[in-house]
Design an enzyme around this catalytic site. Structure first.
Site, PDB file in Angstrom:
ATOM      1  N   CYS A   1       3.735   1.922   0.705  1.00  0.00           N
ATOM      2  CA  CYS A   1       2.409   2.455   0.410  1.00  0.00           C
ATOM      3  C   CYS A   1       2.475   3.732  -0.410  1.00  0.00           C
ATOM      4  O   CYS A   1       1.443   4.271  -0.805  1.00  0.00           O
ATOM      5  CB  CYS A   1       1.649   2.690   1.713  1.00  0.00           C
ATOM      6  SG  CYS A   1       0.490   1.352   2.076  1.00  0.00           S
TER       7      CYS A   1
ATOM      8  N   LYS B   1       0.767   3.255  -3.891  1.00  0.00           N
ATOM      9  CA  LYS B   1      -0.652   2.901  -4.014  1.00  0.00           C
ATOM     10  C   LYS B   1      -1.315   3.643  -5.176  1.00  0.00           C
ATOM     11  O   LYS B   1      -0.869   4.711  -5.592  1.00  0.00           O
ATOM     12  CB  LYS B   1      -1.398   3.244  -2.722  1.00  0.00           C
ATOM     13  CG  LYS B   1      -1.146   2.295  -1.570  1.00  0.00           C
ATOM     14  CD  LYS B   1      -1.882   2.734  -0.324  1.00  0.00           C
ATOM     15  CE  LYS B   1      -3.385   2.595  -0.460  1.00  0.00           C
ATOM     16  NZ  LYS B   1      -3.809   1.193  -0.329  1.00  0.00           N
TER      17      LYS B   1
ATOM     18  N   GLY C   1     -14.751  -1.086  -0.719  1.00  0.00           N
ATOM     19  CA  GLY C   1     -14.107   0.096  -0.185  1.00  0.00           C
ATOM     20  C   GLY C   1     -13.844   0.026   1.300  1.00  0.00           C
ATOM     21  O   GLY C   1     -13.085   0.840   1.837  1.00  0.00           O
TER      22      GLY C   1
ATOM     23  N   ASP D   1     -12.221  -1.353   4.864  1.00  0.00           N
ATOM     24  CA  ASP D   1     -10.860  -1.787   5.171  1.00  0.00           C
ATOM     25  C   ASP D   1     -10.672  -3.274   4.916  1.00  0.00           C
ATOM     26  O   ASP D   1      -9.638  -3.714   4.414  1.00  0.00           O
ATOM     27  CB  ASP D   1     -10.521  -1.484   6.639  1.00  0.00           C
ATOM     28  CG  ASP D   1     -10.056  -0.050   6.831  1.00  0.00           C
ATOM     29  OD1 ASP D   1      -9.989   0.678   5.837  1.00  0.00           O
ATOM     30  OD2 ASP D   1      -9.765   0.323   7.979  1.00  0.00           O
TER      31      ASP D   1
ATOM     32  N   ASP E   1      -2.940  -7.266   1.363  1.00  0.00           N
ATOM     33  CA  ASP E   1      -2.031  -6.139   1.171  1.00  0.00           C
ATOM     34  C   ASP E   1      -0.720  -6.658   0.615  1.00  0.00           C
ATOM     35  O   ASP E   1      -0.289  -7.763   0.970  1.00  0.00           O
ATOM     36  CB  ASP E   1      -1.745  -5.429   2.505  1.00  0.00           C
ATOM     37  CG  ASP E   1      -2.635  -4.223   2.726  1.00  0.00           C
ATOM     38  OD1 ASP E   1      -2.630  -3.318   1.868  1.00  0.00           O
ATOM     39  OD2 ASP E   1      -3.333  -4.191   3.756  1.00  0.00           O
TER      40      ASP E   1
ATOM     41  N   ASP F   1      -5.335  -4.119   9.079  1.00  0.00           N
ATOM     42  CA  ASP F   1      -6.771  -4.092   8.791  1.00  0.00           C
ATOM     43  C   ASP F   1      -7.544  -5.028   9.713  1.00  0.00           C
ATOM     44  O   ASP F   1      -8.683  -4.739  10.096  1.00  0.00           O
ATOM     45  CB  ASP F   1      -7.019  -4.485   7.333  1.00  0.00           C
ATOM     46  CG  ASP F   1      -6.645  -3.374   6.363  1.00  0.00           C
ATOM     47  OD1 ASP F   1      -6.664  -2.197   6.768  1.00  0.00           O
ATOM     48  OD2 ASP F   1      -6.307  -3.689   5.207  1.00  0.00           O
TER      49      ASP F   1
ATOM     50  N   GLY G   1       0.511 -20.013   0.214  1.00  0.00           N
ATOM     51  CA  GLY G   1       0.658 -18.800  -0.562  1.00  0.00           C
ATOM     52  C   GLY G   1       1.121 -19.079  -1.969  1.00  0.00           C
ATOM     53  O   GLY G   1       0.959 -20.192  -2.496  1.00  0.00           O
ATOM     54  N   HIS G   2       1.738 -18.085  -2.573  1.00  0.00           N
ATOM     55  CA  HIS G   2       2.190 -18.188  -3.956  1.00  0.00           C
ATOM     56  C   HIS G   2       3.501 -17.430  -4.084  1.00  0.00           C
ATOM     57  O   HIS G   2       3.688 -16.372  -3.475  1.00  0.00           O
ATOM     58  CB  HIS G   2       1.151 -17.587  -4.903  1.00  0.00           C
ATOM     59  CG  HIS G   2       1.575 -17.604  -6.345  1.00  0.00           C
ATOM     60  ND1 HIS G   2       1.589 -18.752  -7.106  1.00  0.00           N
ATOM     61  CD2 HIS G   2       2.017 -16.609  -7.156  1.00  0.00           C
ATOM     62  CE1 HIS G   2       2.016 -18.462  -8.329  1.00  0.00           C
ATOM     63  NE2 HIS G   2       2.279 -17.173  -8.380  1.00  0.00           N
ATOM     64  N   SER G   3       4.423 -17.966  -4.864  1.00  0.00           N
ATOM     65  CA  SER G   3       5.704 -17.315  -5.087  1.00  0.00           C
ATOM     66  C   SER G   3       6.028 -17.311  -6.568  1.00  0.00           C
ATOM     67  O   SER G   3       5.651 -18.224  -7.308  1.00  0.00           O
ATOM     68  CB  SER G   3       6.821 -18.025  -4.307  1.00  0.00           C
ATOM     69  OG  SER G   3       6.942 -19.371  -4.735  1.00  0.00           O
TER      70      SER G   3
END
Length: 735
Positions: free
Chosen positions: A416, A419, A445, A447, A463, A486, A536-538
């Site tokens: 983080c 960011k 904005g 969470d 995230d 979150d 998901g994606h890779s």
């Protein structure tokens, strides 16, 4: 001191990764190989080191540590720092099986790991399971880490008066005698044992004299034992060990509150089941240190038996094997020819005599004196310096000319710490329109987004993190816990997750290995949280990035706006991840602190969220730091937060590193975004430290605060009440 790097984990060289090298054990040879690898890594090879713990004791300084001349920190080789320097991942675990034909090993409590080339340097053990009672009441002199820990605990008990200063050492060879002298010296230190109790150290040897030394050395050692009150029992076998005494074969007993075994070298038991060629349980290796019959598996140090030149078990051979082992591992990975290792026929023994004096023996010639201890101390400290004072790696010079507003000297931190700055993000989010759909209940904005599904609410968040560890499985666990934060902070039950994985360029074989580790770790974390990993994606890219999109379900989302005057401010986890990660990248953080922190970061907080389910407001502490996320609650609830700085928990090492000037690259932006009045020093600075997989921050009614904190701590969380909300304009002040 900003985030400077010894090795950038996220950014990888353009050469595709094609081969996996695994070092099993953190012995002296492997530690030196790691240092050499860091100086000149082999492009295309990925290095993994497996050891039970982030440090490995140096054998040469153990007697000095036992005697009290060295601290435990001075004794330990910091494998975590070496791993960072070498660009390697360090797995905290112990290998308990190897399938050499399949090129696969098993790590207890972790699982299987495939390799292309591997090396074994796990040392030996001095445990004596054949002696009744040893497992319950005895301690082997090796492995050294466990022995050193138990010895310090025994000394503390002697000082407290709960145990008598009586010690028995099984084994009258060099190792046993040297330990006995060190123990006697330590027990005679002023204030160590009650004045009315004389320490008693007894060495038990089955032979008719001390072994492994010449007559002259034997005479010197015997005199040193007499001076320190050490008793020698020769021709004595051990029949049994009880809680407070040793029973000899002839029925005699010796009082002993601490019993250690130092009678010879014994191989680790799991090696016997590997199917590897063995000599009395030790792995047979040839002239190149390759295991007999294999060109992809090596062994070094005390666990290896050199068939071409058998030698006693001594650390000097492991140290001198290291350059040959390093060269031959590189050759095995790249298709080159191996080098021959030929050990010296004779070697110098330097034996501590308890105090600051030592004995030197070679070829039957022996001398002693304080000057030899000083020489030994110099040799030992010089060896440790090689593994501690690691050279700074060369970095490309900054451009001679850059555009205004930039700073080429500040590398970007990972996690983080990378960011987007809070002010920049807030400015960009202002251009987003209000939701046009009636079933979208949250504003930009928040969470997590809140979606209306009739009788229930669904929260959705995403995230991802730039990698800060070379361990893809550990990085995945941390990223998963981070993404779940979150959902937990909004009082929702995790539902489903999608993975977004970017890996550096690598062969298809390594792609399979890596993705298998990543998905297995992710599925375990999300499954334990009650969610399914559904896809998901890779892709491959310039750096390792792991992220997740997570949904959750709740009847009543917890927001930022429900805090009330008088509510207690509760934090479930220490702060300091940004500072420690920045310092680790600069090679300045203690390895144990880093590993302990990463372990905590990978620990889920679903049970903590359940305990905090009645909170009026809640968020998770991540990239904008404790102050930034607390300020969000203050603004939403229209309150001031009064913080007790000393009550804020911090990770071990964080304050020290902050005082030394280590900061994350996001720190300045966080400071601007959430100023804090009052307070000073490192603890204040840490309020703006960006956190990865940080704690939950909650507003809890004052009358429930102690109960809630107690429940959180009972569940294993380092929770604390850090302050109180009060009436006033939104602000944070230290009281």
């Amino acid at each position: 001191m900003p985030c400077t790097h010894h090795k950038d984990i996220a950014m990888q060289p353009d050469t595709p990764l094609t081969r996996d090298l695994v070092l099993i054990g953190g012995g002296h040879a492997h530690a030196l190989v790691m240092r050499a690898w860091g100086m000149d890594p082999l492009p295309g090879a990925r290095l993994t080191v497996i050891n039970p713990g982030p440090t490995a004791p140096y054998t040469g300084m153990l007697p000095g540590h036992v005697a009290g001349h060295y601290t435990r920190a001075e004794l330990d080789i910091d494998l975590a720092r070496l791993a960072r320097f070498a660009g390697a991942r360090l797995i905290d675990g112990a290998v308990d099986a190897i399938d050499a034909d399949a090129r696969r090993l098993h790590i207890a409590g972790w699982g299987d790991l495939d390799y292309d080339v591997a090396s074994i340097d796990v040392g030996i053990t001095a445990e004596m399971p054949e002696i009744p009672g040893f497992a319950e009441h005895g301690t082997g002199a090796k492995p050294l880490g466990a022995f050193a820990h138990r010895w310090r605990r025994f000394l503390a008990e002697v000082e407290e008066g709960t145990k008598p200063p009586n010690v028995a050492v099984i084994g009258g060879g060099v190792a046993g005698v040297e330990l006995s002298l060190a123990m006697a010296h330590a027990l005679r230190a002023p204030g160590r044992a009650p004045a009315v109790v004389m320490p008693a150290v007894v060495v038990i040897e089955t032979a008719d004299q001390m072994t492994g030394m010449g007559d002259r050395a034997r005479k010197i050692l015997r005199a040193a034992m007499t001076d320190l009150g050490v008793t020698l029992r020769t021709g004595a076998g051990v029949a049994q060990i009880a809680k407070d005494h040793v029973v000899l074969a002839d029925g005699d007993t010796i009082d002993a509150a601490f019993v250690t075994g130092a009678a010879g070298a014994r191989p680790h038991g799991w090696i016997a089941d590997t199917g590897l060629p063995l000599e009395r349980g030790f792995i047979r290796v040839g002239r190149t240190l390759a295991v007999e019959g294999r060109d992809d598996l090596f062994a070094a140090g005390d666990c290896a038996h050199m068939t071409h030149a058998p030698r006693p078990k001594a650390g000097v051979f492991a140290v001198r094997q290291a350059p040959i082992l390093h060269a031959n591992l590189r050759a095995a990975l790249s298709g080159g020819r191996g080098r021959i290792y030929q050990p010296q026929a004779r070697y110098l023994k330097l034996i501590s005599l308890g105090g600051e004096s030592a004995l030197a023996e070679r070829g039957g010639v022996a001398v002693s004196g304080p000057w030899l201890w000083r020489w030994k101390d110099h040799i030992d400290r010089s060896f440790m310096d090689r593994l501690t004072d690691l050279p700074a790696m060369a970095v490309a010079p900054p451009p001679k000319q850059i555009a205004q507003g930039g700073d080429a000297a500040k590398p970007l931190c990972a996690g983080c710490g990378s960011k987007i700055a809070g002010d920049a993000l807030a400015a960009a989010l202002r251009v987003l329109p209000e939701p046009s759909r009636d079933d979208v209940l949250s504003r930009p904005g928040d969470d997590a987004a809140v979606l209306d599904h009739g009788d229930t609410r669904q929260v959705i968040t995403t995230d991802h993190l730039r990698a800060f560890t070379h361990d893809p499985a550990l990085m995945t666990r941390i990223a998963a816990v981070h993404a779940l934060g979150d959902v937990w902070s909004m009082g929702a039950q995790p539902q489903a997750a999608l993975a977004q994985i970017t890996l550096p360029r690598m062969s298809e074989t390594l792609q399979t290995r890596t993705l298998t580790e990543v998905l297995a770790a992710a599925a375990e974390v999300f499954g334990a949280a009650g969610a399914d990993l559904v896809g998901g994606h890779s892709t491959m890219g310039a750096e390792t990035v792991i992220g997740f999109t997570v949904t959750g379900l709740t009847d009543a989302p917890i927001g930022h706006d429900g805090a009330r005057p008088g509510d207690a401010i509760i934090l479930t986890r220490p702060i300091g991840t940004g500072v420690i990660l920045a310092a680790e990248m600069a090679g300045a953080a203690r390895g144990r602190d880093v590993v302990d922190m990463l372990t905590r970061m990978a620990t889920p907080q679903g049970d903590a969220a359940a305990i905090l389910s009645g909170a009026g407001a809640m968020t998770d502490v991540t990239g904008f730091g404790l102050a930034g996320h607390l300020m969000a609650v203050c603004r939403a609830s229209g309150l001031v937060a009064e913080i007790a700085l000393d009550a804020v928990p911090t990770y071990a090492g964080a304050i020290e590193l902050s005082e030394a000037g280590h900061i994350s690259s996001l720190h300045a932006a966080n400071l601007r975004g959430a100023p804090v009045t009052g307070g000073q020093g490192a603890r204040l600075a840490l309020l703006h430290d960006p956190q990865t997989a940080g704690g939950l921050l909650a507003a809890v009614p004052n009358e429930r605060a102690d109960e809630v904190v107690g429940q959180l701590r009972a569940a294993g969380h380092d929770a604390a009440r850090i302050g109180t909300f009060a009436d006033g304009m939104p602000a944070i002040t230290c009281v």
